[in-house]
Scaffold this active site. Structure first.
Site, PDB file in Angstrom:
ATOM      1  N   ARG A 166      16.213  -4.949  -9.935  1.00  0.00           N
ATOM      2  CA  ARG A 166      17.187  -4.502  -8.928  1.00  0.00           C
ATOM      3  C   ARG A 166      16.854  -5.147  -7.583  1.00  0.00           C
ATOM      4  O   ARG A 166      15.891  -4.777  -6.922  1.00  0.00           O
ATOM      5  CB  ARG A 166      17.161  -2.977  -8.813  1.00  0.00           C
ATOM      6  CG  ARG A 166      18.143  -2.469  -7.762  1.00  0.00           C
ATOM      7  CD  ARG A 166      18.508  -1.012  -7.923  1.00  0.00           C
ATOM      8  NE  ARG A 166      17.460  -0.084  -7.622  1.00  0.00           N
ATOM      9  CZ  ARG A 166      17.620   1.243  -7.508  1.00  0.00           C
ATOM     10  NH1 ARG A 166      18.835   1.758  -7.674  1.00  0.00           N
ATOM     11  NH2 ARG A 166      16.627   2.044  -7.243  1.00  0.00           N
ATOM     12  N   ASP A 450      13.054   8.846  -2.611  1.00  0.00           N
ATOM     13  CA  ASP A 450      13.110   7.411  -2.374  1.00  0.00           C
ATOM     14  C   ASP A 450      14.118   7.139  -1.261  1.00  0.00           C
ATOM     15  O   ASP A 450      14.578   8.088  -0.607  1.00  0.00           O
ATOM     16  CB  ASP A 450      13.416   6.640  -3.661  1.00  0.00           C
ATOM     17  CG  ASP A 450      14.812   6.911  -4.186  1.00  0.00           C
ATOM     18  OD1 ASP A 450      15.575   7.613  -3.510  1.00  0.00           O
ATOM     19  OD2 ASP A 450      15.143   6.415  -5.271  1.00  0.00           O
TER      20      ASP A 450
HETATM   21  C1  LIG Z   1      17.722   7.177  -6.399  1.00  0.00           C
HETATM   22  C2  LIG Z   1      17.072   6.159  -7.186  1.00  0.00           C
HETATM   23  O1  LIG Z   1      17.244   5.000  -6.969  1.00  0.00           O
HETATM   24  S1  LIG Z   1      16.031   6.624  -8.431  1.00  0.00           S
HETATM   25  C3  LIG Z   1      15.134   5.152  -8.791  1.00  0.00           C
HETATM   26  C4  LIG Z   1      14.170   4.796  -7.749  1.00  0.00           C
HETATM   27  N1  LIG Z   1      13.042   5.681  -7.728  1.00  0.00           N
HETATM   28  C5  LIG Z   1      11.997   5.463  -8.556  1.00  0.00           C
HETATM   29  O2  LIG Z   1      12.021   4.491  -9.278  1.00  0.00           O
HETATM   30  C6  LIG Z   1      10.836   6.415  -8.566  1.00  0.00           C
HETATM   31  C7  LIG Z   1       9.872   6.022  -9.648  1.00  0.00           C
HETATM   32  N2  LIG Z   1       8.793   6.956  -9.761  1.00  0.00           N
HETATM   33  C8  LIG Z   1       7.656   6.839  -9.039  1.00  0.00           C
HETATM   34  O3  LIG Z   1       7.536   5.945  -8.240  1.00  0.00           O
HETATM   35  C9  LIG Z   1       6.568   7.820  -9.324  1.00  0.00           C
HETATM   36  O4  LIG Z   1       6.818   8.518 -10.507  1.00  0.00           O
HETATM   37  C10 LIG Z   1       6.353   8.869  -8.195  1.00  0.00           C
HETATM   38  C11 LIG Z   1       5.986   8.159  -6.914  1.00  0.00           C
HETATM   39  C12 LIG Z   1       7.596   9.699  -7.993  1.00  0.00           C
HETATM   40  C13 LIG Z   1       5.204   9.774  -8.626  1.00  0.00           C
HETATM   41  O5  LIG Z   1       4.121   8.928  -8.907  1.00  0.00           O
HETATM   42  P1  LIG Z   1       2.637   9.474  -9.053  1.00  0.00           P
HETATM   43  O6  LIG Z   1       2.372  10.420  -7.935  1.00  0.00           O
HETATM   44  O7  LIG Z   1       1.738   8.307  -9.245  1.00  0.00           O
HETATM   45  O8  LIG Z   1       2.722  10.320 -10.386  1.00  0.00           O
HETATM   46  P2  LIG Z   1       1.559  10.698 -11.369  1.00  0.00           P
HETATM   47  O9  LIG Z   1       0.264  10.780 -10.665  1.00  0.00           O
HETATM   48  O10 LIG Z   1       2.008  11.888 -12.153  1.00  0.00           O
HETATM   49  O11 LIG Z   1       1.527   9.450 -12.357  1.00  0.00           O
HETATM   50  C14 LIG Z   1       0.852   9.487 -13.579  1.00  0.00           C
HETATM   51  C15 LIG Z   1       0.797   8.088 -14.129  1.00  0.00           C
HETATM   52  O12 LIG Z   1       2.113   7.626 -14.412  1.00  0.00           O
HETATM   53  C16 LIG Z   1       2.364   6.389 -13.729  1.00  0.00           C
HETATM   54  N3  LIG Z   1       3.729   6.383 -13.266  1.00  0.00           N
HETATM   55  C17 LIG Z   1       4.392   7.355 -12.600  1.00  0.00           C
HETATM   56  N4  LIG Z   1       5.668   6.973 -12.386  1.00  0.00           N
HETATM   57  C18 LIG Z   1       5.789   5.743 -12.921  1.00  0.00           C
HETATM   58  C19 LIG Z   1       6.882   4.853 -13.007  1.00  0.00           C
HETATM   59  N5  LIG Z   1       8.073   5.167 -12.521  1.00  0.00           N
HETATM   60  N6  LIG Z   1       6.671   3.672 -13.590  1.00  0.00           N
HETATM   61  C20 LIG Z   1       5.460   3.353 -14.118  1.00  0.00           C
HETATM   62  N7  LIG Z   1       4.396   4.178 -14.080  1.00  0.00           N
HETATM   63  C21 LIG Z   1       4.577   5.354 -13.476  1.00  0.00           C
HETATM   64  C22 LIG Z   1       1.403   6.401 -12.567  1.00  0.00           C
HETATM   65  O13 LIG Z   1       1.177   5.057 -12.149  1.00  0.00           O
HETATM   66  C23 LIG Z   1       0.196   7.075 -13.143  1.00  0.00           C
HETATM   67  O14 LIG Z   1      -0.508   6.126 -13.905  1.00  0.00           O
HETATM   68  P3  LIG Z   1      -2.104   6.276 -14.210  1.00  0.00           P
HETATM   69  O15 LIG Z   1      -2.284   7.602 -14.895  1.00  0.00           O
HETATM   70  O16 LIG Z   1      -2.389   5.132 -15.092  1.00  0.00           O
HETATM   71  O17 LIG Z   1      -2.771   6.198 -12.885  1.00  0.00           O
HETATM   72  O1  LIG Z   2      19.925   4.301  -7.261  1.00  0.00           O
HETATM   73  C1  LIG Z   2      20.238   5.378  -7.660  1.00  0.00           C
HETATM   74  C2  LIG Z   2      20.694   6.435  -6.837  1.00  0.00           C
HETATM   75  O2  LIG Z   2      20.885   7.550  -7.333  1.00  0.00           O
HETATM   76  O3  LIG Z   2      20.859   6.160  -5.636  1.00  0.00           O
HETATM   77 MG   LIG Z   3      20.529   4.064  -5.138  1.00  0.00          MG
END
Ligand SMILES: CC(=O)SCCNC(=O)CCNC(=O)[C@H](O)C(C)(C)COP(=O)(O)OP(=O)(O)OC[C@H]1O[C@@H](n2cnc3c(N)ncnc32)[C@H](O)[C@@H]1OP(=O)(O)O
Ligand SMILES: O=CC(=O)O
Ligand SMILES: [Mg+2]
Length: 535
Positions: A166, A450
């Site tokens: 993206r 986010d």
């Molecule tokens: C509105 C929108 O656009 S939605 C799309 C955009 N938003 C996103 O993509 C958010 C993606 N998610 C994240 O970034 C994360 O899940 C967060 C920041 C919300 C929380 O992350 P953390 O606080 O690290 O969560 P947590 O400690 O429970 O993570 C556990 C494990 O999962 C991994 N993990 C968590 N989320 C993700 C993810 N989305 N992708 C890959 N790995 C992940 C962490 O790296 C961690 O790995 P480890 O155990 O090897 O160290």
């Molecule tokens: O990118 C996704 C959203 O909900 O915004």
């Molecule tokens: Mg969006």
């Protein structure tokens, strides 16, 4: 530094950055900017013009000039490309090294590799993210966490998620790359670099260069993307139609042009996604100065069953399936915790309910924000899809959605309370502090935050002040009161974080918060003034 005639790199060239910013890659970027940069500016001006009309009392409707596209039943989008037939679970997340490996290994069918909502566009994040994607495809990516000692490596290729990148939206600039003295559009920078380095690598693995396209506001913006795709494919002598793109329908104007957006991109289209958070932000933004008819309740009270949100998602599934395209669901913000069983239970229940609604409505797959949620989403979609890769054959012909259904904001149940106002302030502050520190996605109060969710928080505060709204308790929301609550919420965060409280970071967050909530003029995007804070 002049890297190529007319092209200047204005950011530091750290280790290995020259592997991404090669003269040949920069030549593609310069071509994209020189051919398309002018039209991008015209389209941004058209957004501003539409806003002037809306602020003057205008409305949105399906376009009369494209009625033929909608009524012509003969066209369909391209068939799904390899790796995109079955998209029942898609994980999203930033492209740092550890997250890249974790996301690819997560068991999801697709990984949305995010240079947008979940990412802070620091120069380092942008270039290192590109390096990580390339290294992942070359299988030279590994990572050892210096604190835990844990090592990370990719599973076998056949078990990895399909990468869908993206890029940033049309409004953002990459100030560290100048073409003929002008900053490169962030969108074309991210798209072009990934295409240059990874298109052939992906094709060699039997997949392709795939994208998610954010925050578009019209079919003409989709046409510009389509032209960028053709230009890039021709330049690298890769057949037209190799690229696939899923468009996020996450602005209210785009909801009126879904069919036209699919049409513009039809040879490159991989469907539409219901980006609910930016959609809510867009509804607030577009009608921010229109008084009571467009006032939403506080953000935690708005659900996907609100009539205007149902109208939008129902129309999205109907439109996609009519044209043979995938319809992909959005993000439930509940984040599980490996340390707190109760938080985990709530997150699983909420996400299961959200995915069940989507799968039942006809979506072909959906998003999760965390690897622990992959099995939940998969189970729900397995239950509906079984062995079928998708349910594009569910046409939903009974769905009827009018312009007034899409605009029926005032029928949304819920209130505006002092708690809701305080929550908006608290979340915006914490998020801004994290963003300025380089993290574009964070868990706050067990919810994923986010750029899109933070935009809702700060826009609601601006809208409530501008429209002189009173809380359910009867207190009028004024600048002075918000300033007082801002001090109080900041004090609570300081007390909670103790030594971890980052004073300079929060000072910057407060300054930015005031800029985007208390100023008379509304800022179109929070990330634009925030980006100024980076060197
Ligand atoms: C509105 C929108 O656009 S939605 C799309 C955009 N938003 C996103 O993509 C958010 C993606 N998610 C994240 O970034 C994360 O899940 C967060 C920041 C919300 C929380 O992350 P953390 O606080 O690290 O969560 P947590 O400690 O429970 O993570 C556990 C494990 O999962 C991994 N993990 C968590 N989320 C993700 C993810 N989305 N992708 C890959 N790995 C992940 C962490 O790296 C961690 O790995 P480890 O155990 O090897 O160290
Ligand atoms: O990118 C996704 C959203 O909900 O915004
Ligand atoms: Mg969006």
């Amino acid at each position: 530094m002049a890297a190529l005639e007319g092209v200047e790199i204005a950011g530091p060239l750290n280790e290995r950055y020259d592997e991404i910013l090669t003269p040949e890659a920069l030549a593609l970027l310069a071509l994209l900017q020189r051919e398309l940069g002018g039209r991008r500016k015209e389209l941004l001006a058209a957004r501003a013009e539409r806003q002037r009309r809306l602020s003057g009392g205008g409305t949105l409707d399906f376009l009369p000039e494209t009625a033929e596209v909608r009524s012509d039943d003969s066209w369909r989008v391209a068939p799904p490309a390899p790796g995109l037939e079955d998209r029942r679970v898609e994980i999203t997340g930033p492209t740092d090294r550890k997250m890249t490996i974790n996301a690819l290994n997560s068991g999801a069918k697709v990984w949305l590799a995010d240079f947008e909502d979940a990412n802070t566009p620091l120069w380092n994040n942008m270039i290192e993210g590109q390096l990580n994607l390339r290294d992942a495809l070359d299988r030279t990516i590994d990572f050892t966490d210096s604190r835990s000692g844990k090592s990370y490596a990719l599973k076998d290729d056949g078990e990895l998620a399909t990468i869908v990148v993206r890029p940033r939206g049309w409004h953002m600039e990459e100030k560290h790359l100048l073409v003929d003295g002008e900053p490169m559009p962030g969108s074309l920078f991210d798209f072009g670099l990934y295409f240059f380095h990874c298109a052939r690598r992906q094709l060699e693995k039997g997949k392709g260069p795939y994208y998610y396209l954010p925050k578009m506001e019209s079919h003409l913006e989709a046409r510009l993307w389509n032209d960028a795709f053709n230009l890039a494919q021709d330049h690298l002598e890769i057949p037209r139609g190799t690229i696939r793109a899923t468009v996020l329908i996450e602005t209210i104007p785009a909801a009126f042009e879904m069919e036209e957006i699919l049409y513009e991109l039809r040879d490159h289209s991989a469907g539409l996604n219901a980006g609910r958070w930016d959609y809510l932000f867009s509804v607030i933004k577009k009608f921010r100065d229109r008084g009571a008819d467009f006032l939403l309740p506080e953000r935690n009270a708005i659900t996907m069953t609100a009539p205007f949100m149902r109208a939008y998602t129902e129309l999205l599934v109907r439109t996609c399936h009519k044209r043979g395209a995938h319809a992909i669901g959005g993000m439930a913000a509940f984040i599980p915790s490996r340390r707190d069983a109760e938080v985990n239970k709530v997150a699983f229940e909420k996400v299961r309910a959200d995915k069940t609604r989507e799968a039942t409505d006809g979506f072909d797959g959906s998003w999760v924000a965390h690897p622990d949620l992959v099995p939940v989403c998969r189970e729900v979609f397995d239950g509906v899809l079984g062995d079928r890769p998708n349910q594009r054959d569910r046409l939903r012909e009974e769905v009827r959605v009018s312009a007034s259904d899409l605009l029926n904001v005032k029928a949304t149940p819920g209130d505006i309370t002092e708690t809701g106002l305080r929550n908006n302030i608290d979340v915006a502050l914490r998020y801004l502090a994290a963003w300025l520190n380089g993290s574009g996605a964070v868990a706050i109060h067990n919810l994923m935050e986010d750029a899109a969710t933070a935009e809702i928080s700060r826009s609601q505060v601006w809208q409530w002040i501008y429209n002189g709204v009173s809380t359910r308790e009867g207190q009028k929301i004024t600048k002075e009161w918000v300033e007082q609550l801002l001090d109080e919420e900041l004090g609570k965060i300081r007390a909670e974080l103790g030594e971890a409280f980052n004073e300079p970071g929060y000072n910057e967050a407060v300054e930015l918060f005031k800029q985007v909530t208390l100023a008379d003029e509304y800022q179109e995007f929070l990330t634009t003034p925030a980006y100024v804070h980076f060197p």
